[in-house]
Scaffold this motif. Structure first.
Motif, PDB file in Angstrom:
ATOM      1  N   ASP A 251     -10.963  75.061  -7.131  1.00 42.65           N
ATOM      2  CA  ASP A 251     -10.173  73.926  -7.625  1.00 42.65           C
ATOM      3  C   ASP A 251      -8.690  74.073  -7.272  1.00 42.65           C
ATOM      4  OD1 ASP A 251     -12.501  72.899  -8.498  1.00 42.65           O
ATOM      5  OD2 ASP A 251     -12.109  73.080 -10.647  1.00 42.65           O
ATOM      6  N   LYS A 252      -8.165  75.311  -7.309  1.00 42.89           N
ATOM      7  CA  LYS A 252      -6.751  75.505  -6.954  1.00 42.89           C
ATOM      8  C   LYS A 252      -6.548  75.331  -5.450  1.00 42.89           C
ATOM      9  CE  LYS A 252      -5.421  77.845 -11.120  1.00 42.89           C
ATOM     10  NZ  LYS A 252      -5.419  79.089 -11.874  1.00 42.89           N
ATOM     11  N   ALA A 253      -7.528  75.727  -4.658  1.00 41.39           N
ATOM     12  CA  ALA A 253      -7.443  75.490  -3.203  1.00 41.39           C
ATOM     13  C   ALA A 253      -7.439  73.980  -2.940  1.00 41.39           C
ATOM     14  CB  ALA A 253      -8.607  76.168  -2.477  1.00 41.39           C
ATOM     15  N   ASN A 254      -8.289  73.245  -3.653  1.00 44.49           N
ATOM     16  CA  ASN A 254      -8.321  71.781  -3.517  1.00 44.49           C
ATOM     17  C   ASN A 254      -6.973  71.163  -3.883  1.00 44.49           C
ATOM     18  OD1 ASN A 254     -10.970  71.501  -2.692  1.00 44.49           O
ATOM     19  ND2 ASN A 254     -11.787  71.270  -4.768  1.00 44.49           N
ATOM     20  N   ALA A 255      -6.412  71.631  -5.011  1.00 50.75           N
ATOM     21  CA  ALA A 255      -5.138  71.072  -5.483  1.00 50.75           C
ATOM     22  C   ALA A 255      -4.032  71.358  -4.477  1.00 50.75           C
ATOM     23  CB  ALA A 255      -4.788  71.680  -6.848  1.00 50.75           C
ATOM     24  N   LYS A 258      -4.443  69.130  -1.425  1.00 49.95           N
ATOM     25  CA  LYS A 258      -4.069  67.749  -1.738  1.00 49.95           C
ATOM     26  C   LYS A 258      -2.536  67.621  -1.715  1.00 49.95           C
ATOM     27  CE  LYS A 258      -5.035  64.161  -5.087  1.00 49.95           C
ATOM     28  NZ  LYS A 258      -5.203  63.935  -6.508  1.00 49.95           N
ATOM     29  N   LYS A 259      -1.877  68.573  -2.358  1.00 50.60           N
ATOM     30  CA  LYS A 259      -0.408  68.555  -2.429  1.00 50.60           C
ATOM     31  C   LYS A 259       0.209  68.598  -1.031  1.00 50.60           C
ATOM     32  CE  LYS A 259       3.272  71.354  -4.458  1.00 50.60           C
ATOM     33  NZ  LYS A 259       3.523  72.626  -3.792  1.00 50.60           N
ATOM     34  N   GLU A 260      -0.381  69.403  -0.147  1.00 50.55           N
ATOM     35  CA  GLU A 260       0.181  69.596   1.195  1.00 50.55           C
ATOM     36  C   GLU A 260      -0.390  68.616   2.219  1.00 50.55           C
ATOM     37  OE1 GLU A 260       2.643  71.654   1.861  1.00 50.55           O
ATOM     38  OE2 GLU A 260       2.694  72.356  -0.210  1.00 50.55           O
ATOM     39  N   GLY A 261      -1.408  67.847   1.813  1.00 50.97           N
ATOM     40  CA  GLY A 261      -2.033  66.906   2.738  1.00 50.97           C
ATOM     41  C   GLY A 261      -2.792  67.591   3.869  1.00 50.97           C
ATOM     42  N   LEU A 262      -3.494  68.678   3.544  1.00 54.44           N
ATOM     43  CA  LEU A 262      -4.212  69.443   4.576  1.00 54.44           C
ATOM     44  C   LEU A 262      -5.727  69.322   4.391  1.00 54.44           C
ATOM     45  CD1 LEU A 262      -1.959  72.628   4.474  1.00 54.44           C
ATOM     46  CD2 LEU A 262      -1.939  70.812   6.197  1.00 54.44           C
ATOM     47  N   ALA A 263      -6.448  69.366   5.494  1.00 52.62           N
ATOM     48  CA  ALA A 263      -7.897  69.124   5.427  1.00 52.62           C
ATOM     49  C   ALA A 263      -8.732  70.337   5.832  1.00 52.62           C
ATOM     50  CB  ALA A 263      -8.259  67.953   6.343  1.00 52.62           C
ATOM     51  N   THR A 264      -8.074  71.375   6.370  1.00 54.00           N
ATOM     52  CA  THR A 264      -8.807  72.554   6.853  1.00 54.00           C
ATOM     53  C   THR A 264      -8.345  73.786   6.097  1.00 54.00           C
ATOM     54  OG1 THR A 264      -8.788  71.554   9.033  1.00 54.00           O
ATOM     55  CG2 THR A 264      -9.383  73.872   8.945  1.00 54.00           C
TER      56      THR A 264
END
Ligand code: KG4
Ligand code: ZN
Length: 334
Positions: A251-255, A258-264
């Motif tokens: 969940d923290k990796a997801n957050a 999301k904050k940084e706008g990264l997909a990989t």
């Protein structure tokens, strides 16, 4: 460029020959699990002694396996830290000695950065920026990767690393060293929702981790039962702990993404081996996650040799033989 990589940061003596940061010609590991098992953890002085006993024969074996002569090696790379000081000294001094004797350049590599690079190693092309997640026995953190060697810290643990928490919970559950894989095995037969455990939150720092409270949570759960745990309860507790810790990581990796706008996301370190972690990323995340191949997720020489190639280029020709080992190093280019 053909690189000899040496890894002796903790309890594996490992060595590899890697060409141009990607092509693994040979890779050998001498595990010390048998040595440390009676102590239920790594005994640093014994680790150093075993490294010094087995390293030279292992280097010879690595060269023989790849049918490579000393003259063909272009660079000697070793992990310069973080790790156990005595263990680090054996690998680093061996690498420096070989570099001097053979007349080849030397680089000292950050072991934690190498764990992250292990997830990129098999790929022909990596697009940056991307997210990086290191989950090992000594480290737990999230970074934004701008390039190999260029990292922006996003969040990390304030106390225990997640692998350390697995190892400590393993001890509480009466499981042998190394604890992480044992907890995963036991958890397979348990119900993750049986015990209500809570992951640590750091006030004002939503991307930071804290695992010491969760470990204490497990300890108090055992204590409060006031009787030995049944076999089913041990499995339930292992599963509940594992789920709580790994959901927190995902969940923290997801957050952060999301904050940084990264997909990989590139994920490295021993805990990246955990099957439940991989399932949770698949279930709860839209991130495209890259893991190291199974043989490169624990400590190994190939990640050191591969990243050594990049360190050579970015250092403009190698490091000084005066380089000292470091038990702690922030994640930046050495
Ligand atoms: O990356 P690594 O080999 O060494 C460090 O640089 O720390 O990671 C070792 C850590 C140990 O804490 C071990 O218990 C954990 O990784 N680990 C696991 C699993 N395999 C190794 N933790 C959970 N599940 C696993 N399958
Ligand atoms: Zn490691």
């Amino acid at each position: 460029m053909l690189v000899l990589g040496i890894e002796t940061t903790c309890d594996e003596t490992a060595c590899a020959l890697v060409r141009d940061g990607r092509e693994i010609l040979s890779h050998t590991i001498a595990s010390q699990v048998d040595l440390h098992l009676p102590f239920n953890g790594v005994f640093p002085e014994l680790a150093s002694r075993r490294h010094s006993d087995v390293l030279i024969p292992l280097i010879k074996e690595t060269l023989a396996k790849a049918n490579v002569a000393i003259e063909e090696i272009d660079l000697v790379a070793a992990a310069r830290g973080p790790g156990l000081i005595g263990a680090l000294l054996i690998g680093l001094n061996t690498a420096k000695t070989l570099s001097y004797a053979w007349g080849k350049p030397f680089v000292g590599v950050n072991h934690v950065e190498a764990h992250l690079y292990a997830a990129m190693l098999p790929l022909e092309r990596v697009d940056f920026p991307a997210m990086g997640l290191v989950i090992s026995g000594g480290h737990t953190f999230l970074v934004k990767i701008h390039d190999v060697g260029d990292y922006e810290f996003l969040g990390g643990t304030r106390d225990d690393a997640v692998g350390e928490a697995f190892d400590k919970v393993a001890t509480l559950l009466g499981l042998p060293y190394p604890g992480g894989p044992e907890v995963e095995r036991l958890a397979k037969g348990g119900k993750p929702s049986h015990f209500a455990l809570r992951a640590g939150r750091v006030k004002g720092a939503p991307l930071d981790f804290s695992f010491s409270g969760l470990k204490t949570n497990v300890l108090y759960t055992i204590r409060d039962l006031k009787r030995p745990l049944s076999e089913e309860e041990r499995a339930h507790l292992a599963a509940s702990f594992q789920e709580t810790a790994l959901v927190d990581v995902v969940d923290k990796a997801n957050a952060a993404a999301k904050k940084e706008g990264l997909a990989t996301l590139f994920c490295g370190g021993g805990v990246s081996n955990n099957r439940r972690l991989r399932a949770l990323f698949a279930e709860r995340s839209s991130l495209q996650v890259h893991y190291p191949p199974p043989s490169l997720s624990l400590d190994n020489g190939a990640m050191i040799a591969a990243l050594g190639y990049h360190c050579f280029i970015r250092s403009g020709g190698g490091h000084s033989l005066d380089m000292e080992p470091q038990t702690r190093i922030p994640l930046h280019p050495a």
